[in-house]
Scaffold this motif. Structure first.
Motif, PDB file in Angstrom:
ATOM      1  N   GLN B 134       0.828  -1.211   0.000  1.00  0.00           N
ATOM      2  CA  GLN B 134       0.000   0.000   0.000  1.00  0.00           C
ATOM      3  C   GLN B 134       0.861   1.258   0.000  1.00  0.00           C
ATOM      4  O   GLN B 134       0.471   2.274  -0.555  1.00  0.00           O
ATOM      5  CB  GLN B 134      -0.911   0.002   1.236  1.00  0.00           C
ATOM      6  N   ASP B 201      -2.495   3.552  -0.969  1.00  0.00           N
ATOM      7  CA  ASP B 201      -3.547   3.749   0.038  1.00  0.00           C
ATOM      8  C   ASP B 201      -2.880   4.173   1.335  1.00  0.00           C
ATOM      9  O   ASP B 201      -1.785   3.692   1.633  1.00  0.00           O
ATOM     10  CB  ASP B 201      -4.272   2.418   0.332  1.00  0.00           C
ATOM     11  N   VAL B 203      -1.872   3.929   5.095  1.00  0.00           N
ATOM     12  CA  VAL B 203      -1.696   2.728   5.912  1.00  0.00           C
ATOM     13  C   VAL B 203      -1.097   3.123   7.254  1.00  0.00           C
ATOM     14  O   VAL B 203      -0.340   4.088   7.337  1.00  0.00           O
ATOM     15  CB  VAL B 203      -0.827   1.678   5.157  1.00  0.00           C
ATOM     16  N   SER B 230       1.926  -2.757   4.185  1.00  0.00           N
ATOM     17  CA  SER B 230       0.597  -3.145   3.752  1.00  0.00           C
ATOM     18  C   SER B 230      -0.123  -3.697   4.966  1.00  0.00           C
ATOM     19  O   SER B 230       0.490  -4.401   5.777  1.00  0.00           O
ATOM     20  CB  SER B 230       0.707  -4.236   2.687  1.00  0.00           C
TER      21      SER B 230
END
Lengths: 14, 257
Positions: B134, B201, B203, B230
């Motif tokens: 991520q 994303d 995280v 991640s």
């Protein structure tokens, strides 16, 4: 409470 | 027959020093690809994966795949006897219970030979799949080491959060709390001073600082460290070894229940 994960939960044994 | 010659012998010293805090005994594997190792710490929370590619050696001969169990502290004791500029040759034989290290001074006026006993190691190997992370943070390795050391004096765990603002390292302990934010910074004189944040994303994950501090023993191997995060996976802290390979540390997160 915070618990420590172990690697076996993420990676498979060969 | 196995014979590896490394002109930059100090590299081998740095590799052993990078991992011996985490693992005591490890099985080194030698194949046509290179010299590698995979080992877990005793609590099965962290794993180290090392690769030194055969092309990176000045001479590399490995007739058959071979695994050699070595005690890393003993290996460090032997390698400490080599001068920083020495050329190191590592030799092993099929079926032998020892390996040898030869240290040559750059001017060839001193040649030392050391023999080290091997050990039987029952190592469990894990399959590590390629993964998409991520967020990937690249930063100066000394900066990461400094952050882990500083936070380690305040708390036991670090929360690493990546947002579009940058990467935040936070801890909390009996005496108080700390937050360190590193923003993306590519406007630097040298590329190794840059911090880059690649985020697919946001995280946020929690890790034990004891292990992070142990990983930073690899700092002398590389100017930059790559931290891949991640929420579904252990973090990967990677130190690239120029032209040879890498040392990667994997650490399972801490989770709240």
């Amino acid at each position: 409470d915070i618990f420590q994960e172990v690697l076996a939960g993420y990676f498979d044994s060969k | 027959m196995l014979e590896l010659r490394l002109v930059q012998g100090s590299l081998l010293k740095k590799v052993v020093d990078a991992i011996r805090d985490l693992v005591n005994d490890a099985s080194f594997d030698c194949s046509a690809t290179g010299f590698s190792l995979q080992a877990m710490d005793s609590s099965h929370v962290a794993l180290v994966a090392l690769l030194l590619r055969s092309e990176g050696f000045d001479h590399y001969r490995c007739d058959r795949n071979i695994s050699m169990g070595m005690n890393l502290n003993n290996m460090a004791k032997m390698l400490r006897c080599a001068g920083n500029d020495d050329i190191i040759t590592f030799k092993g034989d099929d079926g032998s219970d020892t390996v040898s290290f030869m240290f040559e001074s750059p001017t060839q006026d001193k040649i030392s030979d050391f023999e080290m006993k091997l050990m039987d190691i029952d190592s469990e190997r894990l399959g590590i799949p390629e993964a998409k992370y991520q967020a990937i943070v690249r930063m100066p390795s000394t900066e990461f080491a400094r952050i882990c050391k500083d936070l380690g004096s305040i708390g036991d765990t670090v929360v690493i959060s990546v947002t579009k603002e940058g990467v935040k390292f936070s801890t909390r302990g009996d005496i108080g709390s700390a937050n360190i934010v590193c923003r993306q910074n590519t406007d630097v004189d040298k590329p190794e001073q840059a911090t880059t944040v690649e985020m697919n994303d946001p995280v946020s994950l929690t890790f034990a600082l004891r292990y992070m501090n142990s990983f930073t023993k690899a700092t002398p191997l590389s100017n930059q460290v790559t931290i891949s995060l991640s929420s579904e996976l252990p973090v990967v802290v990677e130190y690239k070894i120029a032209e040879m390979g890498y040392v990667r540390f994997y650490l399972a997160p801490k989770i709240e229940e």
